[in-house]
Design an enzyme around this catalytic site. Structure first.
Site, mmCIF file in Angstrom:
data_model
loop_
_atom_site.group_PDB
_atom_site.id
_atom_site.type_symbol
_atom_site.label_atom_id
_atom_site.label_comp_id
_atom_site.label_asym_id
_atom_site.label_seq_id
_atom_site.Cartn_x
_atom_site.Cartn_y
_atom_site.Cartn_z
ATOM 1 N N GLU A 1 -17.979 -9.177 19.015
ATOM 2 C CA GLU A 1 -17.364 -9.609 20.277
ATOM 3 C C GLU A 1 -16.909 -11.060 20.210
ATOM 4 O O GLU A 1 -15.865 -11.418 20.746
ATOM 5 C CB GLU A 1 -18.334 -9.404 21.453
ATOM 6 C CG GLU A 1 -18.483 -7.952 21.874
ATOM 7 C CD GLU A 1 -17.156 -7.317 22.300
ATOM 8 O OE1 GLU A 1 -16.256 -8.041 22.757
ATOM 9 O OE2 GLU A 1 -17.013 -6.090 22.150
ATOM 10 N N TYR B 1 -17.775 -12.569 29.945
ATOM 11 C CA TYR B 1 -17.178 -11.438 29.232
ATOM 12 C C TYR B 1 -18.075 -10.976 28.074
ATOM 13 O O TYR B 1 -18.423 -9.793 27.972
ATOM 14 C CB TYR B 1 -15.772 -11.805 28.687
ATOM 15 C CG TYR B 1 -15.355 -10.812 27.632
ATOM 16 C CD1 TYR B 1 -14.885 -9.559 28.005
ATOM 17 C CD2 TYR B 1 -15.534 -11.079 26.272
ATOM 18 C CE1 TYR B 1 -14.577 -8.610 27.046
ATOM 19 C CE2 TYR B 1 -15.235 -10.131 25.310
ATOM 20 C CZ TYR B 1 -14.756 -8.900 25.710
ATOM 21 O OH TYR B 1 -14.474 -7.953 24.760
ATOM 22 N N ASP C 100 -11.373 -8.891 29.825
ATOM 23 C CA ASP C 100 -10.604 -9.722 28.885
ATOM 24 C C ASP C 100 -9.127 -9.530 29.211
ATOM 25 O O ASP C 100 -8.779 -8.887 30.211
ATOM 26 C CB ASP C 100 -10.942 -9.354 27.423
ATOM 27 C CG ASP C 100 -10.464 -7.960 27.054
ATOM 28 O OD1 ASP C 100 -10.017 -7.214 27.968
ATOM 29 O OD2 ASP C 100 -10.514 -7.595 25.872
#
Ligand code: SF4
Length: 356
Positions: free
Chosen positions: A38, A121, A139
């Site tokens: 990520e 996020y 995102d």
């Protein structure tokens, strides 16, 4: 939950089951691996990330390996991926987890967000994908999909718009498979509901997408002013003595801090590339240049700026160099040059020297 939201969940998950891309971080539930993927995926395309991710996980397979790895090793693994603070924050967080959390990544959004470099996020992605918790993600891809799906425009401030999208992302989440649902939204944005002209004919949500039904797809998401990235002209010198080349390490707290580079710097107004390099070498190494030979011009686009780098073979006066303004400096044999992490534009000089 409204019928509309239930339809979105059902259709999107069915589509994801059938069409999801086989990506290396989708074959694991290991929270550390998902965290690394990520962080790498922030601002970077999937196809660029894959080899970096595979090399990283092979070299540093656990949090304790990362916590105890030297920073230079980490920067080398990250070389060319940009935004180096991401790699440094991974290391800082791993140290905290190793020392204070028994080596276990926390699972909640709140506790994850207390770690360096983990925002809402990334915390949502780790929490939902690795731990199966109901945490939303937002995102660029998800923003675009939600804006079109619900015809959400930027009426008001940017933060009001963002809050509205976060709320939608949260309300849409199913109790079962929240991680898959988040990934499905991101996947749809990356492959079908793309910027510019989305491929609506292939979209599983076209019968319930408000922008599509109203024939207003082009109006969403609201347009952002395109930032024109700054152009800079830089000169760099290759100085070789006794078959070793001079390199210096950038100051740790500055831009691309801790990376290595060839000496040189930014061209000032009215200066030629040659004059620029002579001045920079004089300032940085406190020695005069006696001869310059242009070897190449490199153009590279970083996220923050575009650089044109003019590279010279450079002969300096025989006196002792006295470098300043860098963390440290070295004379390195060409066979060892690839062991050091360099910014992407300098990597091209390393390639030229070691592969010619
Ligand atoms: S129908 Fe078109 S605009 Fe709507 S979500 Fe699908 S791809 Fe995006």
């Amino acid at each position: 939950m409204s019928k509309h939201n239930q339809d979105i969940q059902r259709k999107l998950l069915a589509w994801y089951n059938k069409t999801k891309r086989d990506l290396p971080w989708r074959n694991t539930k290991d929270p550390y691996s998902i965290w690394v993927s990520e962080v790498m995926l922030q601002q970077t395309q999937v196809k660029t990330v894959i080899p970096y991710y595979e090399r990283w996980i092979k070299t540093l397979p656990t949090i304790d390996k990362l916590a105890n790895a030297p920073e230079q090793k980490i920067l080398k693994l990250w070389e060319g991926l940009g935004y180096y603070s991401r790699a440094k924050n991974l290391k800082k967080s791993a140290k905290i987890i190793y020392k204070e959390m028994n080596g276990k990544l926390p699972n909640t959004v709140k506790n994850l967000q207390n770690l360096p470099g983990i925002g809402r996020y990334t915390a949502g992605a780790i929490s939902s994908i690795a731990f199966g918790l109901k945490a939303p993600v937002l995102d660029g891809n998800v923003k675009r999909v939600l804006s079109r799906l619900f015809c959400i425009n930027k009426n008001g401030t940017t933060s009001a718009y963002e809050n509205c999208l976060w709320e939608k992302a949260e309300n849409l989440l199913p109790v079962r498979r929240p991680g898959d649902f988040n990934q499905a939204l991101m996947e749809l944005g990356a492959t079908v509901c793309i910027p510019g002209s989305p491929i609506c004919q292939q979209c599983p949500l076209r019968t319930i997408c408000k922008a599509f039904l109203k024939n207003k797809v082009n109006e969403f998401p609201p347009s952002n002013k395109i930032k024109s990235s700054k152009k800079i002209e830089v000169s760099a010198g290759i100085i070789i003595k006794n078959k070793k080349v001079y390199i210096q390490q950038r100051l740790k707290n500055g831009l691309m801090g801790g990376l290595w580079e060839f000496p040189g710097g930014k061209r000032e107004q009215g200066e030629s590339s040659e004059e620029c390099l002579k001045r920079e070498i004089k300032e940085e190494l406190r020695v005069n240049v006696v001869n310059l030979n242009k070897v190449m011009t490199i153009k590279h686009t970083y996220t923050q700026f575009r650089v044109t780098l003019t590279v010279f073979n450079c002969k300096i006066q025989k006196q002792q160099i006295r470098p300043g303004g860098c963390e440290q400096w070295k004379w390195v044999s060409l066979s060892n040059l690839k062991k050091y992490p360099f910014p992407a534009a300098n990597v091209k000089i390393v390639k030229y020297l070691t592969e010619k």
